[in-house]
Design a protein around this motif. Structure first.
Motif, PDB file in Angstrom:
ATOM      1  N   HIS A 104     -33.316   9.697  11.448  1.00 45.19           N
ATOM      2  CA  HIS A 104     -31.767   9.460  11.915  1.00 45.19           C
ATOM      3  C   HIS A 104     -30.776   9.618  10.721  1.00 45.19           C
ATOM      4  N   ARG A 164     -34.693  15.812   5.024  1.00 45.10           N
ATOM      5  CA  ARG A 164     -35.093  14.646   6.283  1.00 45.10           C
ATOM      6  C   ARG A 164     -36.372  14.996   6.787  1.00 45.10           C
ATOM      7  N   THR A 169     -35.155   6.890   1.740  1.00 44.30           N
ATOM      8  CA  THR A 169     -35.756   6.306   3.192  1.00 44.30           C
ATOM      9  C   THR A 169     -34.912   4.913   3.238  1.00 44.30           C
ATOM     10  N   ALA A 212     -41.596   9.520  15.178  1.00 45.32           N
ATOM     11  CA  ALA A 212     -41.531   8.538  14.079  1.00 45.32           C
ATOM     12  C   ALA A 212     -42.611   9.010  13.012  1.00 45.32           C
ATOM     13  N   PRO A 237     -43.390   5.179   7.053  1.00 44.66           N
ATOM     14  CA  PRO A 237     -42.506   6.005   6.318  1.00 44.66           C
ATOM     15  C   PRO A 237     -42.365   5.284   4.762  1.00 44.66           C
ATOM     16  N   THR A 274     -35.747  11.516   2.783  1.00 43.61           N
ATOM     17  CA  THR A 274     -35.967  10.468   3.577  1.00 43.61           C
ATOM     18  C   THR A 274     -36.889  10.482   4.670  1.00 43.61           C
ATOM     19  N   ASN A 275     -37.580   9.526   4.992  1.00 42.57           N
ATOM     20  CA  ASN A 275     -38.437   9.541   6.144  1.00 42.57           C
ATOM     21  C   ASN A 275     -37.956   9.257   7.402  1.00 42.57           C
ATOM     22  N   ASP A 276     -36.501   8.729   7.532  1.00 43.79           N
ATOM     23  CA  ASP A 276     -36.135   8.392   8.629  1.00 43.79           C
ATOM     24  C   ASP A 276     -35.255   9.796   9.133  1.00 43.79           C
ATOM     25  N   SER A 279     -28.842   0.470  14.818  1.00 43.67           N
ATOM     26  CA  SER A 279     -29.587  -0.817  14.261  1.00 43.67           C
ATOM     27  C   SER A 279     -28.680  -2.024  13.619  1.00 43.67           C
ATOM     28  N   THR A 289     -38.007  15.332   9.857  1.00 48.18           N
ATOM     29  CA  THR A 289     -37.609  15.501  11.052  1.00 48.18           C
ATOM     30  C   THR A 289     -38.779  16.010  11.998  1.00 48.18           C
ATOM     31  N   ARG A 291     -27.873   5.283  12.571  1.00 51.75           N
ATOM     32  CA  ARG A 291     -28.597   3.783  12.293  1.00 51.75           C
ATOM     33  C   ARG A 291     -27.548   2.680  12.098  1.00 51.75           C
TER      34      ARG A 291
END
Lengths: 194, 194
Positions: B108, B163, B75, B170, B174, B104-106, B117, B165, B113
Motif C-alpha cells: 500500500h 514495493r 517497510t 500480503a 514483511p 518496502t514489503n507493504d 490504518s 506488490t 495506510r
C-alpha cells in the motif's frame, strides 16, 4: 552576525490552521534574530497530487541547503515517532553540518511511548535490562525523545533536544504549543553569542 | 569497480533473530558485488542503556560517511511509516550525495495506510482532492511509499523505491522477506554498469 537563516521543520503544514501556526513560528524566529526559510514559508499547505511531490521536495531541499540552522518539531505525529518528513530533514541537515535543535511537546521518552502506547504495557524485561515487546521486537530504552539516531545526531553536533516537561502535566494542545519552540530559539541565540 | 560499500539501513536490528536476518542481507549484498557496512554489521543487537546511545550513533555515522551506497528497508515499523532511525539515515545519505535505494514489503502507499490504518476510513475529501482525517489533519496523497520527502529525495538522486506488490497478496513475513531487497540489489548493480 553571519548567516542566521533557519529551517523550521515540523508537521505543522498538515494542520487545518497551518497558515496561522506557521506564521507565528516565523514571527518568533525573527524575534530571536533568525531568518526563517521553508517548508512552505509562504503558503497554507502543500498542493495535493502526485505531480507535485517532486516540486515540494525540490523546494524543501533547496531551503535546507541555504539554511545555517534547523529547528525541528519532533512531537509524535500519528504514532510513536516524529513526522517522517521532519526526521528526514534532521538527518539531511546534520549531514550538511548544520546546527540542528529539536523540541517535543511530549514529556515521555521514546521507550516509554513504545512500551505504553504501542504495546499497552505488554513487554518483557530480560537480564541486562533488554526490553522486548510481546512480538519479540526489541524496544530502545535510551531515555531519548525519539529513536537514538535523532537525539544523538543532534547532540553530537552541539545541538539539543528540549522536551516540554511542564510539571508532568500534559500540554493542552501539543500540535500547536510553542513554549518549548521559543525556549529553543532563546538558547540557540545565546549559543551563537557565546 | 570503484567503491562498492553499501550501508544497509533498516529496523532488522530490533528483531529477535536480528543476527540471522542481517547476516543473510549482507550475504545477498556481497552476491551482487557490494560490500556491506553497518548498522551493527557484526553484532546481534545494539547494547541497551543511555550510556551507549552516542557510541551507537557514532558508529553508524562513520559507516554512512564511508559508504558509497545505501539500501534502506522502509517497510512500516510500529505504525504507518518507516523506522525513524532508517528515515534519518536516508536523509543523511541523500545530503552526502550518496545513491540511495529503498524497498518496502507493504504493497500500500502512504496515503492508503494513513486513511485505513490510522483513521479507520474516517476521512473527508474536499474539492481539489484534498483529504483530511477526522481530526482535521491533512493526509498526504501523493501515491508514494512513505512521506514524500523520502520517496522524492531518493528519486531525485536517481534511486528508486521498490514495493513488494506480489499479486496484491500480503507478504507472509514483511519484517524478514528479502525478495524486494534482492530486486533492489539487482537493479542497483545493473545501474552501476550502465
Amino acid at each position: 552576525m553571519g548567516n542566521r537563516s533557519i529551517y523550521l521543520a515540523g508537521p505543522e503544514v498538515f494542520l487545518p490552521d497551518a497558515r496561522d501556526v506557521m506564521r507565528e513560528k516565523r514571527r518568533l524566529a525573527r524575534e530571536y534574530g533568525f531568518e526563517p526559510t521553508g517548508p512552505g514559508s509562504d503558503e497554507a499547505e502543500a498542493p495535493a497530487g502526485p505531480v507535485f511531490a517532486s516540486a515540494i521536495y525540490a523546494r524543501n531541499d533547496e531551503a535546507m541547503r541555504r539554511s545555517a540552522f534547523c529547528l525541528a518539531n519532533v512531537t509524535p505525529f500519528r504514532g510513536i515517532s516524529a513526522d517522517a518528513g521532519t526526521v528526514y530533514e534532521i538527518g539531511f541537515m546534520i549531514a550538511l553540518g548544520r546546527r540542528v535543535w529539536a523540541y517535543t511537546n511530549d514529556p515521555h521518552d521514546y521507550g516509554e511511548r513504545v512500551r505504553a502506547s504501542w504495546y499497552g504495557g505488554h513487554v518483557d524485561i530480560f537480564e541486562g535490562g533488554l526490553v522486548r515487546g510481546s512480538d519479540g521486537l526489541m524496544i530502545e530504552s535510551h531515555g531519548k525523545a525519539d529513536n537514538l539516531m535523532i537525539d544523538a545526531g543532534i547532540e553530537r553536533q552541539g545541538g539539543r533536544v528540549l522536551r516540554n516537561t511542564r510539571a508532568a502535566a500534559a500540554v493542552s494542545d501539543p500540535a500547536r504549543d510553542l513554549s518549548v519552540f521559543e525556549k529553543c530559539l532563546q538558547e540557540m541565540a545565546l549559543q551563537i553569542h557565546e
